[in-house]
Design a protein around this motif. Sequence first.
Motif, PDB file in Angstrom:
ATOM      1  N   ARG A 239       0.823  -1.218   0.000  1.00 34.57           N
ATOM      2  CA  ARG A 239       0.000   0.000   0.000  1.00 34.57           C
ATOM      3  C   ARG A 239       0.848   1.254   0.000  1.00 34.57           C
ATOM      4  NH1 ARG A 239      -2.629   1.420   5.576  1.00 34.57           N
ATOM      5  NH2 ARG A 239      -0.454   2.112   5.811  1.00 34.57           N
ATOM      6  N   ASP A 240       1.954   1.234   0.768  1.00 38.09           N
ATOM      7  CA  ASP A 240       2.757   2.436   0.962  1.00 38.09           C
ATOM      8  C   ASP A 240       3.986   2.488   0.060  1.00 38.09           C
ATOM      9  OD1 ASP A 240       0.942   3.207   2.861  1.00 38.09           O
ATOM     10  OD2 ASP A 240       2.145   2.574   4.580  1.00 38.09           O
ATOM     11  N   SER A 245       7.452  -2.404   6.969  1.00 37.23           N
ATOM     12  CA  SER A 245       6.504  -2.580   8.070  1.00 37.23           C
ATOM     13  C   SER A 245       6.946  -3.806   8.862  1.00 37.23           C
ATOM     14  CB  SER A 245       5.078  -2.772   7.543  1.00 37.23           C
ATOM     15  OG  SER A 245       4.177  -3.007   8.590  1.00 37.23           O
ATOM     16  N   ARG A 348      -2.904  15.212   0.769  1.00 36.72           N
ATOM     17  CA  ARG A 348      -1.568  14.943   1.301  1.00 36.72           C
ATOM     18  C   ARG A 348      -0.987  16.154   2.025  1.00 36.72           C
ATOM     19  NH1 ARG A 348       3.070  11.600   0.290  1.00 36.72           N
ATOM     20  NH2 ARG A 348       4.912  12.734   1.026  1.00 36.72           N
ATOM     21  N   HIS A 383      -4.089   8.726   1.298  1.00 39.93           N
ATOM     22  CA  HIS A 383      -2.683   8.719   1.685  1.00 39.93           C
ATOM     23  C   HIS A 383      -2.617   8.286   3.143  1.00 39.93           C
ATOM     24  CE1 HIS A 383      -1.543  11.035  -1.931  1.00 39.93           C
ATOM     25  NE2 HIS A 383      -2.634  11.745  -1.694  1.00 39.93           N
ATOM     26  N   SER A 384      -1.894   7.231   3.416  1.00 40.26           N
ATOM     27  CA  SER A 384      -1.773   6.789   4.800  1.00 40.26           C
ATOM     28  C   SER A 384      -0.856   7.722   5.570  1.00 40.26           C
ATOM     29  CB  SER A 384      -1.256   5.358   4.862  1.00 40.26           C
ATOM     30  OG  SER A 384       0.138   5.310   4.650  1.00 40.26           O
ATOM     31  N   LYS A 386       1.143   6.752   7.818  1.00 39.53           N
ATOM     32  CA  LYS A 386       2.428   6.057   7.907  1.00 39.53           C
ATOM     33  C   LYS A 386       3.318   6.409   6.702  1.00 39.53           C
ATOM     34  CE  LYS A 386       5.340   2.391   8.509  1.00 39.53           C
ATOM     35  NZ  LYS A 386       4.866   1.040   8.213  1.00 39.53           N
ATOM     36  N   LYS A 387       2.745   6.398   5.516  1.00 38.05           N
ATOM     37  CA  LYS A 387       3.530   6.682   4.312  1.00 38.05           C
ATOM     38  C   LYS A 387       4.005   8.136   4.293  1.00 38.05           C
ATOM     39  CE  LYS A 387       3.357   6.698  -0.727  1.00 38.05           C
ATOM     40  NZ  LYS A 387       2.541   6.460  -1.954  1.00 38.05           N
TER      41      LYS A 387
END
Length: 592
Positions: A239-240, A245, A348, A383-384, A386-387
Amino acid sequence: MQVSCSPVMGTLGGHWALPQAPPASSCTPYGSLGQNCAQIGGAGPSGPDFFFSLFCPFQWGQQAAVKRVPFTLSPSTQAPSSQPRPTESGPSFPYPTSESCRVLTFLPGLSRVMALRAGDHSQVAMNGLKEKVLTLDTMNPCVRRVEYAVRGPIVLRALELEQELRQSAHVLWLSVRCSQVLALCVHPDLLNSPDFPEDAKRKAERILQACGGHSLGAYSVSSGIQLIREDVARYIERRDGGIPSDPNNIYLSTGASDAIVTVLKLLVAGEGPTRTGVLIPIPQYPLYSAALAELNAVQVDYYLDEERAWALDVAELRRALCQARGYCCPRALCIINPGNPTGQVQARECIEAVIRFAFEERLFLMADEVYQDNVYAEGSQFHSFKKVLAEMGPPYVTQQELASFHSVSKGYMGECGFRGGYVEVVNMDPAVQQQMQKLMSVRLCPPVPGQVLLSMVVSPPAPSDPSFAQFQAERQVVLAELAAKAKLTEQVFNEAPGICCNPVQGAMYSFPRVQLPPRAVQRAQELGLAPDMFFCMRLLEETGICVVPGSGFGQREGTYHFRMTILPPMEKLRPLLEKLSQFHAKFTREYS
């Protein structure tokens, strides 16, 4: 004293297990409702009078009924009562069958029942009856403050009207492959059946090998099956865009809700002005306000900007934070992206600004990302956190604490009953992670079938698998339908006078603003209801449409909203939206 019974057909009797229960005796209640009843207690002041209460779901207005019927013990086992015995011409109400009877409650004498009234402590003590240890006055006051609008009065009333509403109910459905793998895991004998594709069998065998005793019936480790945590880690990396991870930073949970509450428990500390404050968006998903009330933490509201499609403004975050520091110690910031109930998707640039703000103000970030697969609007993209955090580089990537949450209850799968989810923590103190592991171990483990379903969601079929084509088709159909329904909802509501709906960019809900006449607001206040609760209750009673009032999610004072799902099938959604709009017009005329 309350006694659960195993009724004999046509009677209210049965075999009761009571400490030192005396021999059974024959009873002659009003209407000959029972026999073979166990004798409980002793004779009252006027003889061996008893009083029992039947709690049975009589079919009177679809509500449970409570009937109290006095009776005396048969003279075959007791001395005659000084009071006249009841006759067979007792109360005329439909007697319950053995299937409908639930509880028998015996209280010696009507006078003793009256002694239960508040303040009559001497009578209670005289008759050996004790006040309950747990009452509304003595229970945890934090629990009394908990409110959860999505299961509140509107929904409870809708359940009473379930027969009428059932025709319009619609939920997302489990993909064929997910159901196949789950069936194989639950019943491994099916692995020998030719009716299942080979890739589904391989997936099921792989999961079973990782389960204790090779069975879904065994406990897993408290953080979840290691193999599935590794599946989640690989999903996050895909995903990122390859950002690493670590499975050891991933904890499986009973839906995302359980993980959110666990993290909040770690954060809450202090008393008075040092009590933990948590910033949450308004409107918000009521899990947050409910959990904070239960934990006796301080809810710090920041308002989303409705005029800009529910945008998040860092200036508003700063206002809320500065104000809160006068009465609590803010330690965490919650973000729901895509939004529930508001349906916005954060850009973002906004996420970067939020991360910088949290870093500068030393706030722990909680990113609720359970709707990450539900993005519909053109130009919108998930947009995560985390990313974005990783791509911002030092010092953010190495220092900013983050917990992000996901669930199988949403997205294109919508399998909320299986209760599968996870949390990934970033930059959490290792000593705190050990405490988190301990806290989770108290609940043993998340439901193993939910863990299996999570594995299905995060590791879908590969292009080379036989199930790939069907899985992709199912997924695309579900998401395309949701996108079309999101657009239709916005369109129909914005054509109705007095209703304004922002674009449903993501998630599964619209949150339109509705104008209510002053007389309707006044009438709601007279009834002790929030104005939008009054509107939604009238809507439910007159049309059968169940929506949740905006006051349950929070809203700016003087504005009124409701949350409505976009899940009904397209052929039912348009008439439903039109019916709701027509009701609002009628309601406005009535109170103008």
